[in-house]
Design an enzyme around this catalytic site. Structure first.
Site, PDB file in Angstrom:
ATOM      1  N   HIS A  97      17.565 -19.270  -5.375  1.00 17.21           N
ATOM      2  CA  HIS A  97      18.372 -19.005  -6.568  1.00 17.21           C
ATOM      3  C   HIS A  97      19.376 -20.144  -6.770  1.00 17.21           C
ATOM      4  O   HIS A  97      20.463 -20.110  -6.206  1.00 17.21           O
ATOM      5  CB  HIS A  97      19.119 -17.683  -6.398  1.00 17.21           C
ATOM      6  CG  HIS A  97      18.229 -16.485  -6.320  1.00 17.21           C
ATOM      7  ND1 HIS A  97      17.573 -16.127  -5.171  1.00 17.21           N
ATOM      8  CD2 HIS A  97      17.893 -15.554  -7.252  1.00 17.21           C
ATOM      9  CE1 HIS A  97      16.859 -15.021  -5.400  1.00 17.21           C
ATOM     10  NE2 HIS A  97      17.032 -14.648  -6.646  1.00 17.21           N
ATOM     11  N   HIS A 333      18.744 -18.743 -13.159  1.00 13.27           N
ATOM     12  CA  HIS A 333      19.085 -17.795 -12.096  1.00 13.27           C
ATOM     13  C   HIS A 333      18.280 -18.010 -10.827  1.00 13.27           C
ATOM     14  O   HIS A 333      18.813 -18.091  -9.736  1.00 13.27           O
ATOM     15  CB  HIS A 333      18.909 -16.371 -12.625  1.00 13.27           C
ATOM     16  CG  HIS A 333      19.259 -15.318 -11.635  1.00 13.27           C
ATOM     17  ND1 HIS A 333      18.335 -14.776 -10.764  1.00 13.27           N
ATOM     18  CD2 HIS A 333      20.427 -14.712 -11.365  1.00 13.27           C
ATOM     19  CE1 HIS A 333      18.936 -13.877 -10.013  1.00 13.27           C
ATOM     20  NE2 HIS A 333      20.198 -13.815 -10.356  1.00 13.27           N
ATOM     21  N   GLU A 482      32.594   7.168  -2.382  1.00  7.46           N
ATOM     22  CA  GLU A 482      31.777   7.130  -1.166  1.00  7.46           C
ATOM     23  C   GLU A 482      31.158   5.762  -0.940  1.00  7.46           C
ATOM     24  O   GLU A 482      31.122   5.250   0.179  1.00  7.46           O
ATOM     25  CB  GLU A 482      30.674   8.200  -1.237  1.00  7.46           C
ATOM     26  CG  GLU A 482      31.176   9.636  -1.278  1.00  7.46           C
ATOM     27  CD  GLU A 482      31.555  10.080  -2.677  1.00  7.46           C
ATOM     28  OE1 GLU A 482      31.319   9.310  -3.645  1.00  7.46           O
ATOM     29  OE2 GLU A 482      32.095  11.187  -2.829  1.00  7.46           O
ATOM     30  N   HIS A 545      25.226  20.576  -3.864  1.00  9.09           N
ATOM     31  CA  HIS A 545      26.022  20.191  -2.702  1.00  9.09           C
ATOM     32  C   HIS A 545      25.309  20.445  -1.374  1.00  9.09           C
ATOM     33  O   HIS A 545      25.826  20.087  -0.323  1.00  9.09           O
ATOM     34  CB  HIS A 545      27.367  20.935  -2.713  1.00  9.09           C
ATOM     35  CG  HIS A 545      28.340  20.358  -3.712  1.00  9.09           C
ATOM     36  ND1 HIS A 545      28.018  20.237  -5.035  1.00  9.09           N
ATOM     37  CD2 HIS A 545      29.593  19.863  -3.571  1.00  9.09           C
ATOM     38  CE1 HIS A 545      29.050  19.687  -5.675  1.00  9.09           C
ATOM     39  NE2 HIS A 545      30.004  19.446  -4.814  1.00  9.09           N
TER      40      HIS A 545
END
Lengths: 740, 740
Positions: A97, A333, A482, A545
């Protein structure tokens, strides 16, 4: 036609002093009096630079008496050289890259040549500045700066081996492969969180150990992020926490090049990133044209960011693929350059007739001159530490213990012993007792929960919170972030200063931080994940959950140990395992619902084997008719079912398989002893996905598991509905025993 | 002592007209002329309100002639009643989260009583406004508003069953359980992404179908988010995209209550959230005191947000647990209230002597009056659609086809047939052809990639991009925001308008969106995930980008089908499966590296069974000596190895196990036919985690898998290093065949 290769430290030859970078033996410091890297006099260097700059200017006369002008030319030429190394590397590898390293060459140059403190001959010097390339695909930038700065880990030969199997220059930076790389990056956004972790570790240790008259912890953390990192949620989470925590020694440099793989960022990303970082509590600096004005960036990074009381966000308006034909387009890129493009660049940069991988000798000198400051600073630091040790022997002892990377002797003795009359609790409750016990003897323990401290029972009550006012605190409140928590924990672990990061949330939300957990394993970060509410047994909160497939997903990560202790004894064993694993991550999977503290036959020692026999009513020479294999809270149900079956005269063994990975590592003999292959009637009992259990129950065994999602309801009812009762296990066992 | 219960629609009794909400039969519309919900005259209602308000004011005289004052009192009393229902519900359930519903009662009230367009008797009416409770733990707010608005799905009895097993009021809102709930929320931040998806679907369909003289798609999307959502990265990703796409009919209301489970947000969350949303391109409105000035919020949501050309972020400064003793503290987040607290609230609200779950009859009237507007609007909409059908019959046909939820007849015929001389390509390449073929006949297909369109080969080249200027475009450029992409895709799917969302990235980055993918399965959202670069075979990018454990992690999600096709034929079959699954999500796992288009014996039809025999040189009555089981690009290696073995006279079967879940659902007879239990010598070959394979190879089989992380290098070398060559498979097979 000159050709310069970086000297391999093993085969340094005299002529390379003329044409290449002076080498130094592996691990030896370059003497600080060697001001010019190759030992040439200043005059010789000046002359050589004059020639090179004249070439660069296409023969035009320079303003040699203007030192500022001269420095700018030197800077420019160093950057040109870096860019050519980028092109040569991707073209040799036929992969890689180039976009970022070409566009951000000035940034890499200013950091390694003018800013950062490091000793290339001791990449692990504690007090070095830390650098993270969050846009990890731009790894060539890092490989080239490491090479030019004098790290032994990246020779010219390594640049030629980019992306080749077994090389020290893989397609993304790997701390476990290349000295000088701090963390493993590539998955976007992760590096920003890692950098926050590194800066947090520094701030914490500085607050704990530095004295008014003796500073031993003092370094900065730098990070380059791209548009991808800017878009990824984890980076926003981490930046928000960094702003809250006022991590002022953190500087993030944004490669604002307005292009991603699919095209211009306007397609999908039109927000004001700088304003967002301001909103997150950061100091924002914009560099409009680093290519023509490198000094503005130097000033930002050396002065403005250095004195900020907030973390600093430097928005560098750059051009992807700078100096190539693909400049400023998404095509830059990744991919290689064709012959015409290379020719064009050679002409533009006045680089004609130079072989691939040519390095101007004075470029090495520039970097070495700077690196030598780092060498000197390490010497200074060593003296400071001696001084500190005399003045503050106790603190010095703790500090040295920490950075030794060794756990204190006999730390395990601090773990509680749970007696049979221990009050019944959830395994998360027993964990709380273990955590608080070991926090007293393990000065490295630091961490906390993603806003579930009270639910996870993860709080070290003898210590304050880590906060802007009390950075010496060891309880980190991660907020409901998280993914950033895990990424930051990786950074804390890879600060390699003896800190032991704890990251806690509900098991279900491991899904939010999965990639960062994977990177813990890949980058050998000894993070301890405390994941509670570990099954449908959490009850009322319902299927969103209630974890089902999370255990198997985590067990599948290479190198991640997942321990699901059944009672207080096993929680103690799980802590022994987790804390000992300083270079591998561990999951402790803990319950919300209560279980007896001591199942007869359970033990901390058993946990160390991953699986062991908890009970068996078979004669010592015989084999059981049936083996019940349980983990976590279901082990007690297995025991109760076994009692029922034994009452009916059956020979039944109960095995706790608390950690698959540990069990798999035991000898075949041990495993055969625990799960004799002749006993084919086996039932696994775990309130999670069935996947993977066939390995332990065999073709004829039964897997009692959760095959769908859970449901909202009182835990006992939910467990009953899904078959997790002693009665149902007994029934299933009777059916299996009745089979031929 | 009055007691009022919401009439069960099955057992409506006369006296309830006096004391409770007038019921209406299931599915029947309330006649729009019934301006007052219970059929009482306006005078009766006014009188009743006067009495109730006098009570509320503690007997003080009111300003009855001031209609604005009167409306404010009515609003206040409705909100009081909602709050008491919250308290009664959690206290009955002994579970739940009262903090948000108490703090945001005014918001829920204004939305359902004054703002939103809906018909409670036809919850699935296409043109309704959509509501998402991203802070899903506050589900009581939604249950109570659904109840008061007249949805049959939430009766007073249901409120009493909060969090009980089998109830319609689980601990977090579930669209599959309760009519009127649009999406399943709970994991924080997801709902914001879902809302973006709902708003995106609306904007897209409006652009495609609305005409200057005929508008048939026109609704708003509302979302309540909390501090947790504000912190989660996914919400920032989704909001950034919404800003870029100018989703102006999206209104997100932020419960800015400064408290989370662990305490005040100042501990960890001090950023300026509103400024961040401004930076993301949103219109920001701040409501300083909704409790004392509900009209400011009414104005914001009814007027300001409605006319914005950007998405609107309304920051409501609220107090968690409002009106309770726990008000404004983290303790209010979840848990029940003790007797004293309830007494205190009764006194404060002048609610004494009322039974739990009491509803003031006029409160029902208020909601019904508003709901009736929705009923009338649906009638209007039906007429508009008729009008549209006359004027634009072709568009109407497509629109009706879409919202029917049925796929067009014979759509499968558009899929390509790949001949034996098809040019060799990666399975992602064959996928590109399939996608572009079906995009022409499936008007619902919409979606794209997380900035990897060119790598994933996911771009429908006959259609423009979805952009602010071309919202009719069907290629959505998600940017580098995997998690939001999946959450938005769930929203698009659950718009239930026949749109088929495609979400693409590298397989490794499924880790970034794991929880949203799980929610696809849980909430029955038929998202098609196209995940390419599906093994270590991706090569140079190295271990950070090489999936290993991702396949098993995804296979473990209940209801998620994972298909890993081996060649062009199987890609066609995989498309058949994925597109047919309109209420379940599917993963297509595709390669970067090239494989033959047609492995002899492969077929689209075989894929529909999940596993099938590709080749076998055994006599028709006999059994093979060995079965090689492969998936994806490794199937061709199995074939090559089988050829080697057959050359040596061995009887070898090759099975493609392209989708475990589909295969597991076949009859035992079929499965036995494909994998006869008598053939115990089996080898699975998949370049991924070994976990789960034992199920198919049995105790005596071998699992050829990836047991560690991958490495950077050319794909062929990487595959060789890890044993994925025909030669190695042959060798392993020979060893197995040689065993006793």
């Amino acid at each position: 036609m000159a050709q310069s290769v970086r000297a391999d430290s093993q085969s340094l030859k005299d002529e390379q002093v003329q044409t290449g970078r002076p080498g130094s033996q592996n691990g030896q410091s370059v003497p600080s009096q060697m001001v010019n890297g190759n030992g040439r006099s200043k005059e010789d260097s000046s002359k050589a630079w004059k020639e090179e700059i004249t070439r660069m200017l296409g023969g035009k006369e320079g303003n040699w008496s203007d030192s500022q002008w001269l420095q700018a030319q030197i800077d420019k030429r160093c950057v040109d050289n870096m860019r050519m190394l980028v092109v040569d590397s991707v073209n040799t590898a036929k992969a890689g890259h180039p976009g970022l390293p070409l566009g951000m060459a000035e940034v890499g140059y200013v950091l390694w040549r003018h800013t950062m403190k490091y000793n290339p001959k001791n990449p692990n010097w504690f007090n070095r500045d830390r650098f993270v390339l969050s846009a990890g695909h731009g790894c060539l930038l890092q490989y080239i700066t490491l090479h030019l700065s004098g790290y032994d880990s990246v020779q010219i030969e390594d640049l030629k081996q980019l992306c080749q199997i077994g090389s020290r220059t893989p397609g993304h930076p790997e701390n476990v492969t290349t000295d000088g790389i701090e963390v493993t990056t590539g998955p976007l956004g992760q590096g920003v969180a890692n950098a926050v972790g590194l800066a947090l570790a520094e701030k914490h240790l500085a607050a704990r150990f530095n004295k008014d008259d003796a500073v031993i912890v003092d370094h900065r953390t730098f990070c380059i992020m791209g548009d991808g990192c800017a878009m990824e949620g984890i980076a926003n989470e981490a930046a928000s926490l960094a702003g809250n925590m006022k991590l002022n020694k953190l500087t993030v440099i944004y490669d604002d090049n307005h292009n991603t793989i699919d095209g211009p960022t306007s397609l999908t990303f039109s927000e004001d990133v700088g304003k967002r970082f301001e909103a997150l509590g950061w100091n924002r600096i914009v560099i409009d044209d680093i290519y023509h004005d490198i000094s503005s960036f130097k000033n930002a990074v050396l002065t403005e960011a250095a004195k900020s009381d907030k973390p600093t966000f430097i928005q560098v308006k750059s051009r992807i693929g700078r100096e190539s034909v693909k400049e400023d387009t998404a095509k830059a890129h990744h991919g290689t350059f064709d012959e015409e493009d290379v020719k064009h660049m050679h002409k533009n940069l006045h680089w004609e007739d130079r072989e691939p991988f040519y390095v101007i000798p004075q470029v090495y000198e520039e970097f070495t001159n700077h690196a030598n400051h780092g060498v000197a600073e390490e010497e200074e630091w060593n003296k400071s530490l001696e001084d500190y040790s005399r003045k503050y022997p106790n603190e010095a002892r703790e500090f040295k213990q920490l950075i030794s990377g060794q756990l204190p002797d006999n730390w395990e003795e601090a773990l509680p012993q749970f007696s049979a009359d221990e009050k019944i609790d959830a395994t998360r409750g027993y964990s709380e007792k273990c955590l608080n016990a070991v926090s007293k003897v393990l000065p490295g323990l630091i961490g906390g929960s993603a806003d579930l401290a009270s639910s996870n029972k993860v709080y070290m009550s003898d210590f304050p919170d880590f906060s802007p006012d009390t950075p010496e605190g060891r309880n980190v409140r991660y907020g409901i972030r998280e993914h950033a928590m895990a990424g930051i924990s990786n950074g804390i672990a890879l600060h390699n200063s003896g800190l032991i990061p704890i990251a806690a949330t509900f098991l279900i939300f491991s899904d939010y931080m999965k990639n960062a957990m994977r990177l813990s394993a890949l980058s050998e970060a000894g993070v301890i994940y405390i994941l509670t509410h570990d099954s449908i047994g959490l009850g009322e909160d319902g299927p969103t959950h209630q974890p089902v497939e999370q255990l198997v997903g985590l067990r599948a990560i290479p190198g991640m140990y997942v321990l699901r202790p059944a009672d207080a004894n096993e929680v103690v064993g799980a802590y022994k395992v987790a804390i000992s694993r300083r270079h591998e991550p561990t999951v402790l999977s803990l319950s919300r619902q209560k279980v007896s503290a001591n199942i007869a036959g359970s033990s901390p020692e058993g946990v160390l084997k991953g699986g062991y026999v908890v009970s068996d009513n078979t004669d010592s020479n015989g084999l059981p008719e049936l083996i019940l294999i349980g983990t976590g809270t279901e082990l007690a149900l297995c025991e109760a079912a076994a009692e029922n079956l034994r009452h009916d005269g059956k020979k039944v063994r109960v095995v706790s398989l608390v950690c698959w990975q540990l069990f798999d590592q035991q000898s075949e003999e041990y495993r055969e002893k625990i799960l004799p292959s002749k006993v084919e009637k086996r039932i696994s009992v775990e309130a999670g996905s069935p996947l993977g259990w066939r390995e332990y129950v065999g073709s004829k065994g039964k897997v009692l598991a959760v095959y769908t999602f859970g449901c909202s309801g009182a835990y006992t009812e939910v467990f009953k509905k899904y078959g997790f009762t002693a009665e149902n296990i007994t029934k299933v066992a009777q059916e299996l025993l009745a089979e031929a």
